[in-house]
Each structure stands twice: as C-alpha cells, then as structure tokens.
Design an enzyme around this catalytic site. Sequence first.
Site, PDB file in Angstrom:
ATOM      1  N   HIS A  36       0.961  -1.194  -0.005  1.00  0.00           N
ATOM      2  CA  HIS A  36      -0.188   0.166   0.091  1.00  0.00           C
ATOM      3  C   HIS A  36       0.795   1.288  -0.231  1.00  0.00           C
ATOM      4  CE1 HIS A  36      -4.044  -1.566   0.093  1.00  0.00           C
ATOM      5  NE2 HIS A  36      -3.747  -2.495   0.814  1.00  0.00           N
ATOM      6  N   ASP A  38       2.650   1.979  -3.333  1.00  0.00           N
ATOM      7  CA  ASP A  38       2.955   2.407  -4.669  1.00  0.00           C
ATOM      8  C   ASP A  38       2.341   3.339  -5.146  1.00  0.00           C
ATOM      9  OD1 ASP A  38       0.538   0.875  -4.709  1.00  0.00           O
ATOM     10  OD2 ASP A  38       0.872  -0.354  -6.685  1.00  0.00           O
ATOM     11  N   GLY A 123      -8.955 -13.223  -6.905  1.00  0.00           N
ATOM     12  CA  GLY A 123      -9.226 -12.638  -5.511  1.00  0.00           C
ATOM     13  C   GLY A 123      -8.022 -13.187  -4.611  1.00  0.00           C
ATOM     14  N   SER A 124      -6.856 -13.535  -4.833  1.00  0.00           N
ATOM     15  CA  SER A 124      -5.728 -14.040  -4.051  1.00  0.00           C
ATOM     16  C   SER A 124      -4.781 -13.127  -3.714  1.00  0.00           C
ATOM     17  CB  SER A 124      -5.035 -15.182  -4.705  1.00  0.00           C
ATOM     18  OG  SER A 124      -4.357 -14.633  -5.677  1.00  0.00           O
ATOM     19  N   LEU A 126      -2.560 -12.074  -5.554  1.00  0.00           N
ATOM     20  CA  LEU A 126      -1.385 -12.566  -6.382  1.00  0.00           C
ATOM     21  C   LEU A 126      -1.568 -11.867  -7.765  1.00  0.00           C
ATOM     22  CD1 LEU A 126      -1.026 -16.190  -5.327  1.00  0.00           C
ATOM     23  CD2 LEU A 126       0.007 -14.143  -4.410  1.00  0.00           C
ATOM     24  N   SER A 129      -5.825 -10.243 -11.983  1.00  0.00           N
ATOM     25  CA  SER A 129      -6.151  -8.974 -12.939  1.00  0.00           C
ATOM     26  C   SER A 129      -5.092  -8.416 -13.493  1.00  0.00           C
ATOM     27  CB  SER A 129      -6.858  -7.763 -12.140  1.00  0.00           C
ATOM     28  OG  SER A 129      -7.470  -8.177 -11.177  1.00  0.00           O
ATOM     29  N   ASP A 177       1.439  -4.109  -9.572  1.00  0.00           N
ATOM     30  CA  ASP A 177       1.096  -5.399 -10.135  1.00  0.00           C
ATOM     31  C   ASP A 177       1.600  -5.672 -11.648  1.00  0.00           C
ATOM     32  OD1 ASP A 177       0.134  -5.384  -7.463  1.00  0.00           O
ATOM     33  OD2 ASP A 177      -1.738  -5.411  -7.901  1.00  0.00           O
TER      34      ASP A 177
HETATM   35  C1  GLA Z   1      -2.859  -4.115  -5.135  1.00  0.00           C
HETATM   36  C2  GLA Z   1      -2.982  -3.009  -6.018  1.00  0.00           C
HETATM   37  C3  GLA Z   1      -1.398  -2.627  -5.952  1.00  0.00           C
HETATM   38  C4  GLA Z   1      -0.760  -2.149  -4.579  1.00  0.00           C
HETATM   39  C5  GLA Z   1      -1.464  -3.410  -3.717  1.00  0.00           C
HETATM   40  C6  GLA Z   1      -0.909  -3.003  -2.263  1.00  0.00           C
HETATM   41  O1  GLA Z   1      -2.368  -5.088  -5.461  1.00  0.00           O
HETATM   42  O2  GLA Z   1      -3.129  -3.448  -7.498  1.00  0.00           O
HETATM   43  O3  GLA Z   1      -1.281  -1.278  -6.973  1.00  0.00           O
HETATM   44  O4  GLA Z   1      -1.345  -1.003  -4.302  1.00  0.00           O
HETATM   45  O5  GLA Z   1      -2.634  -3.914  -3.841  1.00  0.00           O
HETATM   46  O6  GLA Z   1       0.117  -2.875  -2.164  1.00  0.00           O
END
Ligand code: GLA
Length: 393
Positions: A36, A38, A123-124, A126, A129, A177
Amino acid sequence: MTTNELKKRFIEVYGGDDRQLRVFSAAGRVNLIGEHIDYCGGKVFPAALNLRTTVVARKNGTDKINLAATTIGDRVSLAIDNLDAYRDLKWGDYQAGVAFTMQQDGYEIVGCDLLYDTTVPFGSGLSSSASIEVATAMTLATFSAEAGGKGVDLVQLAVLGQRSENTYNGVNCGIMDQFASSLGKKDNAILLNCKTLEYEYIPLELGKYSLVIANCNKPRSLQDSKYNERRAETEEALEKLKTVIPSADCLADISPAQFNELGKKVLSGKVYDRAKHVIEECARVLESAEALKKGEIEKFGEYLNQSHYSLRDLYEVTGDYLDALSARSREFDGCIGSRMTGAGFGGCTVSLVLKDKVDEFIKYVDEKYYSDMGVRAAFYKTSIENGAQEIKE
Ligand code: GLA
C-alpha cells in the site's frame, strides 16, 4: 494446461488449425514487502510468479475481438469501434478496458480470437487482474506492431494495464502489479520506484530459506471500495502534510524523522495512522533490500513481520483470516517472517521458511489455521519467473 493442450482447446472453440496461433503469457506476482505504498510514490519489492495468465491468439480479419476462457463458459465479442461499451461485463471487462485504453493511446487494434487460461487464483492478492491486463496488452501490442502501429514496450504495457484498471474498471490501483507482471525476472525481485518507474533487479538468494505462499481462502468482499478509501485517506494525509512540508510531492518523500516531528501537528486519528504506515513501510523496503543484498535473511524476515503488524494495526487491511494465517506461520519454529501480500482484506500470505522444513510447516499451519477459522488454507508451489513474453515453441 500445456501450450499444446491450450492450442487444441483454442481450435475446439474457434475452429481452424494451429498454423497461425500465437501464445502470450504474463505473470501473477508476489509482493515481498512495500504494501500500500505504490500509489504514494514509494519503492516496492515484488517478484513475478509461475502462476500466470496465458493467451492463445489468432488474428481473425474482422472488426471484433472474441474472448473465451478455459475455466469459465462465458464467451464475449467486443466490437473494435465500440470498445467503450463493455464496462459492465461480468467477465471480459478487463480485456475490453485494455483494448479501449490502447486504442485511445494510438495503438492499432486488430480483430482477433483469444483464449485465456489463468492459473493465478482469483481474488488471492497475487494479481490475477494484472496478469490478464498485461497478457492482453502484450497480445494486442504485438498485433498492432504487425499492422504498422505502436508495438511492445514492457513498461508501457504495465502503464496501460494500470490506466485501464483505473479508468475503465474503477479500481484506483497503483503500478506495482502490472509492472511485476510485465517486467519480472527469473529468480529476482524488482526494487521499483513507483514515483519514477526506475527499477533494479535484486537476486532473490534466500540461502537455506524458501518462500511459501498461502491463501487464507476468505472470500474477499468490499475490497475495491476499501482500497479506494485507503487511497483517499493517504491523499488527505499528503495535502495536510504539505502545509508543513511543502517540498513533499508524495508521502514517500517524507522521512520517518520528519513525520515524527511534524505529523501530529496536522494529522490525527486514522489518517495519521495511515500516513505513519506508508512512511515507515517505505523505509522498511529499503532496509529489506539492503538486508537481502548482504545475505541477512533473518533480518529480512523480521521486516516482513513488522510490515504485517503495521498493515494490521495502522493501515487496517489484514482482517482475522490473514492475521490468523500469518500468526500461525510465524509461531512455527523454522519460519522467520510472515506477512500478508497484495491489497489485503483476504488473499495470501508470504512466509520465509527453512527449506527442509517446508512440508512440516505446511502441515502445521494447515491444521492450526483450520482449527482457528474453520476454513482450509491453500498452499502454492511457486517459483520466481520472467514477466510478459511471447512463448514460441
Ligand atoms: C493491489 C494494487 C497494487 C498495490 C497493492 C497493495 O495489489 O493493485 O497497486 O497498491 O494492492 O500494495
């Protein structure tokens, strides 16, 4: 499924033969630390996984992008001259978003038939999406280049994926991600500066330890709205902090020392806690990367624990299931660190466990977690792999 099995399935769905089939793949990711932050300009530390989205693709000479998947029955057809119209699809909205965003960005979007196979559990935490977005973007960018338009640039694929999720799917995610999904490197983690998109690969040499990823299997609910709420809280914190630290462009620009001195002057309650998490987590990432470079794996493990506590107590995105799973992991003799990974509110933990105790660890945590929560966790055999690529076999 193997590539050949996927090609066979493609032909069952769309007909024809395998002569013009192309195969593209993008990765799910695990974030080792830097959660949390980025979207606050921080540095994060993810790695690409062998859990992936694979797309089998063939140009179809029409003005339609057709979508099918190996795991769900839905078939969708997207009209290239009306890509803005698919925001409410139950499945296919992420692919439509990427195609629309790329079209807006000047790519030549070409009609094609696509078959998706995703091994990243949904929804994991990982990044299923992101893997779908990046695999789609790579496919469409490759075809765009062949039609004389813009082509594949891995950083751009990540940026497009994020932009489409933000503007088409209404999730205000950061860049982490998609970046890991696209630019991951085998056996390396990426130290990514989310403010500048500069990055450095750091070999994931964990000595006698290995990473274990476990899914708490709590169905995620309200995740997107809570995510957007946290993001808004950090924006509020930044606005207020700027009145005392005008040079800060983002929360990551503020050091823990500055925050300790000035934070309480302008922030209170939850917003103070959210900012404290972000600023301290940014510092932890740098220390973790240093520890890893020096081979100080136990120290790295301790930072993982600190990160989880902060996400639990200050950022409040863990929840009972992830807390139980990581606590049971941590108490195992041979686990030197455990934390939630990804957005939270459900999803996965990542733990550092002595290699020769991994089986014992899984058995222990599985039983204890089940007796705590009445839900079975899932454990994944993962490896760190390359990001987006065309598979040529
Ligand atoms: C999700 C978001 C990322 C990041 C994480 C938390 O995966 O897609 O951009 O903010 O939550 O670090």
